[in-house]
Write an enzyme that holds these catalytic residues in place. Structure first.
Site, PDB file in Angstrom:
ATOM      1  N   ASP A 197      -1.640   6.151   6.964  1.00  0.00           N
ATOM      2  CA  ASP A 197      -2.649   5.255   6.405  1.00  0.00           C
ATOM      3  C   ASP A 197      -2.906   4.184   7.461  1.00  0.00           C
ATOM      4  OD1 ASP A 197      -4.027   3.176   5.216  1.00  0.00           O
ATOM      5  OD2 ASP A 197      -2.651   2.905   3.538  1.00  0.00           O
ATOM      6  N   TRP A 210       0.818  -1.221   0.000  1.00  0.00           N
ATOM      7  CA  TRP A 210       0.000   0.000   0.000  1.00  0.00           C
ATOM      8  C   TRP A 210       0.847   1.265   0.000  1.00  0.00           C
ATOM      9  CZ3 TRP A 210      -3.897  -2.055  -1.874  1.00  0.00           C
ATOM     10  CH2 TRP A 210      -4.305  -3.329  -1.482  1.00  0.00           C
ATOM     11  N   LYS A 228     -12.426  -2.604   7.594  1.00  0.00           N
ATOM     12  CA  LYS A 228     -11.682  -3.564   8.413  1.00  0.00           C
ATOM     13  C   LYS A 228     -12.268  -3.612   9.832  1.00  0.00           C
ATOM     14  CE  LYS A 228      -8.466  -3.370   5.082  1.00  0.00           C
ATOM     15  NZ  LYS A 228      -8.127  -4.426   4.122  1.00  0.00           N
TER      16      LYS A 228
END
Length: 360
Positions: A170, A101, A196
Protein backbone atom coordinates in the site's frame (compact mmCIF):
# COMPACT_ATOMS: atom_id res chain seq x y z
CA UNK A 1 -4.55 35.08 -6.69
CA UNK A 2 -3.99 34.22 -3.04
CA UNK A 3 -2.72 30.62 -3.01
CA UNK A 4 -2.18 29.09 0.44
CA UNK A 5 0.71 26.86 1.47
CA UNK A 6 -1.00 23.48 1.55
CA UNK A 7 0.32 20.93 4.04
CA UNK A 8 -2.84 18.78 3.91
CA UNK A 9 -2.53 15.01 4.25
CA UNK A 10 -4.83 14.28 1.34
CA UNK A 11 -6.40 15.21 -0.86
CA UNK A 12 -3.35 17.39 -1.11
CA UNK A 13 -2.11 20.30 -3.18
CA UNK A 14 -1.04 20.17 -6.80
CA UNK A 15 1.69 22.18 -8.45
CA UNK A 16 0.37 25.43 -9.88
CA UNK A 17 1.70 24.56 -13.36
CA UNK A 18 -0.46 21.42 -13.42
CA UNK A 19 -3.54 23.36 -12.36
CA UNK A 20 -2.92 26.07 -14.96
CA UNK A 21 -2.54 23.52 -17.74
CA UNK A 22 -5.80 21.86 -16.70
CA UNK A 23 -7.43 25.29 -16.61
CA UNK A 24 -6.22 26.09 -20.11
CA UNK A 25 -7.58 22.81 -21.46
CA UNK A 26 -10.79 22.72 -19.44
CA UNK A 27 -13.03 23.97 -22.24
CA UNK A 28 -10.86 22.97 -25.17
CA UNK A 29 -8.75 19.81 -24.91
CA UNK A 30 -5.93 19.99 -27.48
CA UNK A 31 -7.99 22.29 -29.70
CA UNK A 32 -10.81 19.75 -30.05
CA UNK A 33 -13.55 21.87 -28.50
CA UNK A 34 -14.41 19.63 -25.55
CA UNK A 35 -13.19 18.63 -22.11
CA UNK A 36 -11.68 15.16 -21.81
CA UNK A 37 -14.39 14.17 -19.32
CA UNK A 38 -17.09 14.93 -21.92
CA UNK A 39 -16.13 12.21 -24.40
CA UNK A 40 -16.35 8.43 -24.47
CA UNK A 41 -13.81 6.46 -22.49
CA UNK A 42 -13.75 4.06 -25.44
CA UNK A 43 -12.99 6.66 -28.09
CA UNK A 44 -9.60 7.20 -29.69
CA UNK A 45 -8.96 10.53 -27.90
CA UNK A 46 -9.28 9.15 -24.40
CA UNK A 47 -7.62 5.90 -25.45
CA UNK A 48 -4.46 7.82 -26.38
CA UNK A 49 -4.45 9.67 -23.05
CA UNK A 50 -5.17 6.52 -21.05
CA UNK A 51 -2.46 4.40 -22.63
CA UNK A 52 -0.04 7.30 -22.63
CA UNK A 53 -0.40 7.64 -18.84
CA UNK A 54 0.18 3.90 -18.42
CA UNK A 55 3.37 4.10 -20.47
CA UNK A 56 4.64 7.06 -18.43
CA UNK A 57 4.14 5.07 -15.21
CA UNK A 58 5.96 2.09 -16.69
CA UNK A 59 8.93 4.27 -17.59
CA UNK A 60 9.02 6.07 -14.24
CA UNK A 61 9.09 2.85 -12.24
CA UNK A 62 10.86 0.71 -14.87
CA UNK A 63 7.91 -1.73 -14.93
CA UNK A 64 8.14 -4.53 -17.46
CA UNK A 65 5.40 -6.46 -19.23
CA UNK A 66 5.11 -9.03 -16.42
CA UNK A 67 3.00 -6.40 -14.68
CA UNK A 68 -0.30 -4.78 -15.58
CA UNK A 69 -0.93 -1.11 -14.76
CA UNK A 70 -4.54 -0.48 -13.79
CA UNK A 71 -6.61 2.61 -13.03
CA UNK A 72 -9.34 1.55 -10.61
CA UNK A 73 -11.81 3.14 -8.20
CA UNK A 74 -12.84 2.62 -4.59
CA UNK A 75 -9.64 3.88 -2.99
CA UNK A 76 -7.69 2.15 -0.25
CA UNK A 77 -10.72 0.68 1.47
CA UNK A 78 -11.59 -1.21 -1.70
CA UNK A 79 -8.03 -2.54 -1.94
CA UNK A 80 -8.10 -3.74 1.67
CA UNK A 81 -10.74 -6.24 0.54
CA UNK A 82 -9.82 -6.68 -3.12
CA UNK A 83 -6.29 -7.87 -2.37
CA UNK A 84 -7.31 -10.91 -0.26
CA UNK A 85 -10.30 -11.61 -2.49
CA UNK A 86 -7.95 -12.01 -5.45
CA UNK A 87 -4.66 -13.28 -3.98
CA UNK A 88 -5.61 -15.59 -1.13
CA UNK A 89 -5.45 -19.21 -2.25
CA UNK A 90 -6.07 -21.13 0.97
CA UNK A 91 -2.75 -20.88 2.78
CA UNK A 92 -1.87 -17.94 4.99
CA UNK A 93 -1.69 -14.21 4.30
CA UNK A 94 0.89 -12.30 6.35
CA UNK A 95 0.64 -8.68 7.44
CA UNK A 96 2.86 -6.14 9.14
CA UNK A 97 0.83 -3.74 11.29
CA UNK A 98 2.45 -0.30 11.23
CA UNK A 99 -0.58 1.86 11.93
CA UNK A 100 -4.12 2.83 11.03
CA UNK A 101 -4.20 1.66 7.43
CA UNK A 102 -2.68 -1.76 7.94
CA UNK A 103 -4.97 -2.23 10.93
CA UNK A 104 -7.92 -1.61 8.61
CA UNK A 105 -6.51 -4.00 6.00
CA UNK A 106 -6.08 -6.71 8.64
CA UNK A 107 -9.67 -6.17 9.72
CA UNK A 108 -10.88 -6.77 6.15
CA UNK A 109 -8.88 -9.98 5.94
CA UNK A 110 -10.58 -11.09 9.14
CA UNK A 111 -14.00 -10.09 7.78
CA UNK A 112 -13.39 -12.23 4.71
CA UNK A 113 -12.53 -15.20 6.89
CA UNK A 114 -9.12 -15.85 5.42
CA UNK A 115 -6.29 -17.38 7.40
CA UNK A 116 -4.00 -14.47 8.19
CA UNK A 117 -1.14 -13.75 10.54
CA UNK A 118 0.36 -10.50 11.85
CA UNK A 119 4.10 -11.17 11.74
CA UNK A 120 5.20 -7.86 13.29
CA UNK A 121 3.58 -4.81 14.86
CA UNK A 122 4.63 -1.54 16.48
CA UNK A 123 1.26 -0.99 18.16
CA UNK A 124 2.66 -1.43 21.66
CA UNK A 125 5.03 1.47 21.00
CA UNK A 126 2.28 3.75 19.72
CA UNK A 127 3.22 3.06 16.08
CA UNK A 128 6.25 5.32 16.47
CA UNK A 129 8.35 3.21 14.15
CA UNK A 130 8.32 0.60 11.41
CA UNK A 131 8.09 -2.76 13.21
CA UNK A 132 11.37 -4.44 13.99
CA UNK A 133 12.33 -8.02 13.14
CA UNK A 134 9.88 -8.60 10.29
CA UNK A 135 9.95 -12.27 9.31
CA UNK A 136 7.78 -13.19 6.35
CA UNK A 137 7.32 -16.81 5.28
CA UNK A 138 8.41 -17.93 1.84
CA UNK A 139 5.21 -19.96 1.44
CA UNK A 140 2.80 -17.16 2.38
CA UNK A 141 0.07 -16.50 -0.17
CA UNK A 142 1.12 -12.87 0.03
CA UNK A 143 2.89 -10.49 2.41
CA UNK A 144 1.33 -7.09 3.08
CA UNK A 145 2.82 -3.75 4.16
CA UNK A 146 1.95 -0.05 4.06
CA UNK A 147 5.09 1.71 2.88
CA UNK A 148 4.28 5.09 4.46
CA UNK A 149 1.98 5.82 7.37
CA UNK A 150 0.24 9.18 7.12
CA UNK A 151 -1.09 9.35 10.68
CA UNK A 152 2.05 8.44 12.62
CA UNK A 153 4.61 9.74 10.15
CA UNK A 154 6.65 6.58 9.60
CA UNK A 155 8.04 5.10 6.39
CA UNK A 156 10.00 2.05 5.29
CA UNK A 157 13.56 2.87 4.29
CA UNK A 158 13.65 -0.43 2.42
CA UNK A 159 11.02 -3.09 1.86
CA UNK A 160 11.33 -6.28 3.95
CA UNK A 161 12.47 -9.57 2.45
CA UNK A 162 9.56 -11.88 1.60
CA UNK A 163 11.82 -14.84 0.74
CA UNK A 164 10.07 -15.22 -2.60
CA UNK A 165 6.46 -14.71 -1.56
CA UNK A 166 4.65 -11.86 -3.38
CA UNK A 167 4.79 -8.53 -1.56
CA UNK A 168 1.71 -6.31 -1.51
CA UNK A 169 2.54 -2.63 -0.96
CA UNK A 170 0.00 0.00 0.00
CA UNK A 171 1.93 3.00 -1.32
CA UNK A 172 -0.93 5.49 -1.20
CA UNK A 173 0.98 8.19 0.62
CA UNK A 174 4.41 7.84 -0.96
CA UNK A 175 3.33 7.04 -4.50
CA UNK A 176 5.57 8.67 -7.13
CA UNK A 177 7.95 9.94 -4.44
CA UNK A 178 10.95 7.65 -4.97
CA UNK A 179 12.30 4.87 -7.17
CA UNK A 180 11.18 1.29 -6.50
CA UNK A 181 12.73 -2.00 -7.66
CA UNK A 182 9.70 -4.16 -8.42
CA UNK A 183 11.50 -7.37 -9.28
CA UNK A 184 14.16 -7.06 -6.59
CA UNK A 185 11.49 -6.64 -3.92
CA UNK A 186 9.27 -9.47 -5.17
CA UNK A 187 6.42 -7.00 -5.56
CA UNK A 188 3.16 -8.72 -6.44
CA UNK A 189 0.84 -5.73 -6.07
CA UNK A 190 1.79 -2.09 -5.66
CA UNK A 191 -1.14 0.25 -5.22
CA UNK A 192 -2.01 3.75 -4.15
CA UNK A 193 -4.69 6.40 -4.30
CA UNK A 194 -3.76 9.33 -6.53
CA UNK A 195 -4.84 12.01 -4.07
CA UNK A 196 -1.49 12.48 -2.34
CA UNK A 197 1.08 12.74 -5.13
CA UNK A 198 -0.80 11.82 -8.30
CA UNK A 199 -3.73 14.19 -8.71
CA UNK A 200 -7.27 14.48 -7.35
CA UNK A 201 -9.14 11.81 -5.42
CA UNK A 202 -10.93 9.17 -7.45
CA UNK A 203 -8.17 7.17 -9.17
CA UNK A 204 -6.50 4.17 -7.55
CA UNK A 205 -3.34 3.00 -9.29
CA UNK A 206 -2.83 -0.76 -9.07
CA UNK A 207 0.27 -2.40 -10.50
CA UNK A 208 -0.09 -6.17 -10.38
CA UNK A 209 2.06 -9.07 -11.52
CA UNK A 210 -0.16 -10.61 -14.15
CA UNK A 211 0.22 -14.24 -13.09
CA UNK A 212 -1.24 -13.45 -9.66
CA UNK A 213 -4.53 -12.42 -11.24
CA UNK A 214 -5.14 -16.05 -12.22
CA UNK A 215 -5.57 -17.02 -8.56
CA UNK A 216 -9.00 -15.45 -8.30
CA UNK A 217 -11.92 -17.72 -7.48
CA UNK A 218 -15.15 -17.83 -9.47
CA UNK A 219 -17.03 -16.66 -6.38
CA UNK A 220 -15.42 -13.21 -6.54
CA UNK A 221 -17.73 -10.71 -8.28
CA UNK A 222 -16.61 -10.09 -11.84
CA UNK A 223 -15.93 -6.38 -11.44
CA UNK A 224 -13.78 -7.00 -8.34
CA UNK A 225 -11.41 -9.34 -10.15
CA UNK A 226 -8.09 -7.84 -11.17
CA UNK A 227 -8.20 -10.26 -14.07
CA UNK A 228 -11.33 -8.57 -15.39
CA UNK A 229 -9.64 -5.17 -15.40
CA UNK A 230 -6.41 -6.51 -16.90
CA UNK A 231 -8.30 -8.07 -19.80
CA UNK A 232 -10.22 -4.84 -20.41
CA UNK A 233 -7.31 -2.43 -19.81
CA UNK A 234 -9.19 -0.92 -16.82
CA UNK A 235 -12.24 -0.29 -19.02
CA UNK A 236 -14.58 -3.01 -17.75
CA UNK A 237 -16.60 -0.14 -16.31
CA UNK A 238 -16.40 3.60 -16.98
CA UNK A 239 -13.13 4.83 -15.46
CA UNK A 240 -12.65 8.19 -13.68
CA UNK A 241 -11.65 9.90 -16.92
CA UNK A 242 -10.92 13.38 -15.58
CA UNK A 243 -8.90 11.97 -12.70
CA UNK A 244 -6.77 9.98 -15.14
CA UNK A 245 -6.30 13.11 -17.22
CA UNK A 246 -5.09 15.00 -14.14
CA UNK A 247 -2.80 12.10 -13.21
CA UNK A 248 -1.31 12.28 -16.69
CA UNK A 249 -0.54 15.98 -16.21
CA UNK A 250 1.12 15.25 -12.87
CA UNK A 251 3.24 12.54 -14.49
CA UNK A 252 4.49 15.09 -17.04
CA UNK A 253 5.36 17.44 -14.16
CA UNK A 254 7.26 14.67 -12.34
CA UNK A 255 9.28 13.99 -15.47
CA UNK A 256 10.06 17.72 -15.73
CA UNK A 257 11.42 17.52 -12.19
CA UNK A 258 13.86 14.77 -13.10
CA UNK A 259 11.63 11.73 -12.70
CA UNK A 260 11.43 9.77 -9.48
CA UNK A 261 15.13 10.26 -8.71
CA UNK A 262 14.77 14.02 -8.98
CA UNK A 263 11.59 14.06 -6.92
CA UNK A 264 13.18 11.86 -4.24
CA UNK A 265 16.13 14.24 -3.90
CA UNK A 266 13.77 17.20 -3.45
CA UNK A 267 11.69 15.32 -0.91
CA UNK A 268 14.78 14.34 1.08
CA UNK A 269 15.89 17.97 1.31
CA UNK A 270 12.44 19.11 2.47
CA UNK A 271 12.27 16.42 5.14
CA UNK A 272 15.82 17.17 6.32
CA UNK A 273 14.95 20.85 6.71
CA UNK A 274 11.78 20.25 8.72
CA UNK A 275 13.15 17.50 10.97
CA UNK A 276 16.24 19.60 11.69
CA UNK A 277 14.01 22.36 13.01
CA UNK A 278 12.19 19.91 15.28
CA UNK A 279 15.40 18.32 16.55
CA UNK A 280 16.98 21.68 17.30
CA UNK A 281 14.05 22.67 19.50
CA UNK A 282 13.06 21.87 23.07
CA UNK A 283 9.57 23.12 22.26
CA UNK A 284 8.60 20.68 19.49
CA UNK A 285 8.63 16.89 19.80
CA UNK A 286 8.55 14.54 16.81
CA UNK A 287 6.37 11.43 17.00
CA UNK A 288 8.31 9.00 14.81
CA UNK A 289 11.54 7.28 15.80
CA UNK A 290 14.41 8.76 13.80
CA UNK A 291 15.16 5.59 11.86
CA UNK A 292 11.53 5.41 10.68
CA UNK A 293 10.78 9.03 9.90
CA UNK A 294 8.59 9.68 6.87
CA UNK A 295 9.66 11.99 4.07
CA UNK A 296 5.98 12.59 3.35
CA UNK A 297 4.20 13.17 6.68
CA UNK A 298 5.85 14.82 9.68
CA UNK A 299 3.85 14.35 12.91
CA UNK A 300 4.92 16.46 15.89
CA UNK A 301 3.72 18.19 19.06
CA UNK A 302 4.05 21.43 20.98
CA UNK A 303 4.18 21.20 24.82
CA UNK A 304 0.38 20.89 25.14
CA UNK A 305 -2.89 20.52 23.27
CA UNK A 306 -3.88 24.16 23.70
CA UNK A 307 -0.68 25.30 22.04
CA UNK A 308 -1.25 22.77 19.25
CA UNK A 309 -4.64 24.36 18.62
CA UNK A 310 -3.16 27.85 18.72
CA UNK A 311 -0.42 26.79 16.30
CA UNK A 312 -2.99 25.61 13.75
CA UNK A 313 -5.07 28.78 14.05
CA UNK A 314 -2.11 31.13 13.72
CA UNK A 315 -0.68 29.14 10.82
CA UNK A 316 -4.00 29.45 8.98
CA UNK A 317 -3.91 33.20 9.58
CA UNK A 318 -0.54 33.11 7.80
CA UNK A 319 -2.06 31.19 4.84
CA UNK A 320 -0.76 27.76 5.85
CA UNK A 321 -3.40 25.03 5.95
CA UNK A 322 -3.61 21.34 6.80
CA UNK A 323 -1.37 21.36 9.87
CA UNK A 324 -3.78 19.86 12.37
CA UNK A 325 -2.81 16.32 13.37
CA UNK A 326 -4.99 13.32 12.61
CA UNK A 327 -7.84 12.86 15.07
CA UNK A 328 -6.36 9.53 16.22
CA UNK A 329 -2.95 10.92 17.13
CA UNK A 330 -3.69 14.59 17.68
CA UNK A 331 -0.95 17.19 17.75
CA UNK A 332 0.34 18.61 14.48
CA UNK A 333 1.21 17.19 11.10
CA UNK A 334 2.88 18.69 8.06
CA UNK A 335 2.44 16.65 4.92
CA UNK A 336 5.22 17.56 2.52
CA UNK A 337 4.18 15.69 -0.60
CA UNK A 338 5.76 16.22 -4.01
CA UNK A 339 3.95 19.48 -4.77
CA UNK A 340 5.13 21.14 -1.54
CA UNK A 341 8.25 23.13 -2.33
CA UNK A 342 11.40 23.58 -0.29
CA UNK A 343 10.53 27.26 0.04
CA UNK A 344 7.13 26.24 1.46
CA UNK A 345 8.89 24.15 4.09
CA UNK A 346 11.32 26.94 4.92
CA UNK A 347 8.37 29.29 5.42
CA UNK A 348 6.81 26.78 7.81
CA UNK A 349 10.08 26.44 9.72
CA UNK A 350 10.33 30.22 10.10
CA UNK A 351 6.77 30.28 11.46
CA UNK A 352 7.61 27.45 13.88
CA UNK A 353 10.62 29.33 15.23
CA UNK A 354 8.62 32.51 15.73
CA UNK A 355 5.77 30.59 17.38
CA UNK A 356 8.25 28.98 19.75
CA UNK A 357 9.81 32.36 20.55
CA UNK A 358 6.41 33.79 21.50
CA UNK A 359 5.07 30.74 23.35
CA UNK A 360 8.08 28.85 24.63
Amino acid sequence: MNRVLNFSAGPSGLDISVLKRAQEEFLDYHGMGFNIMEVSHRGKVFDALHNGAIEKIRKLYNIDDDYAVLFLQGGGHMQFAQVPMNLYKGGVAEYVDSGVWTTKAIKEAKNLGINHRVVASSENDGFTHIPDDIKFSSDADYCYICSNNTVHGTQYRAYPDTHGAPLVVDASSDLFSREIDFKGNNIGIFWGGAQKNGGPAGVTLVVIRKDLADRVKDSVPTILRYKTQIESNSLANTPPTFGIYMLDLVLDWINEKGGLAGIAALNAEKAKTLYAAIDASDFYTGHARKDSRSAMNVSFLTPNAELDKKFVAEAEAENMIGLKGHRILGGLRASIYNAVTLDNVKTLVEFMREFERKNG
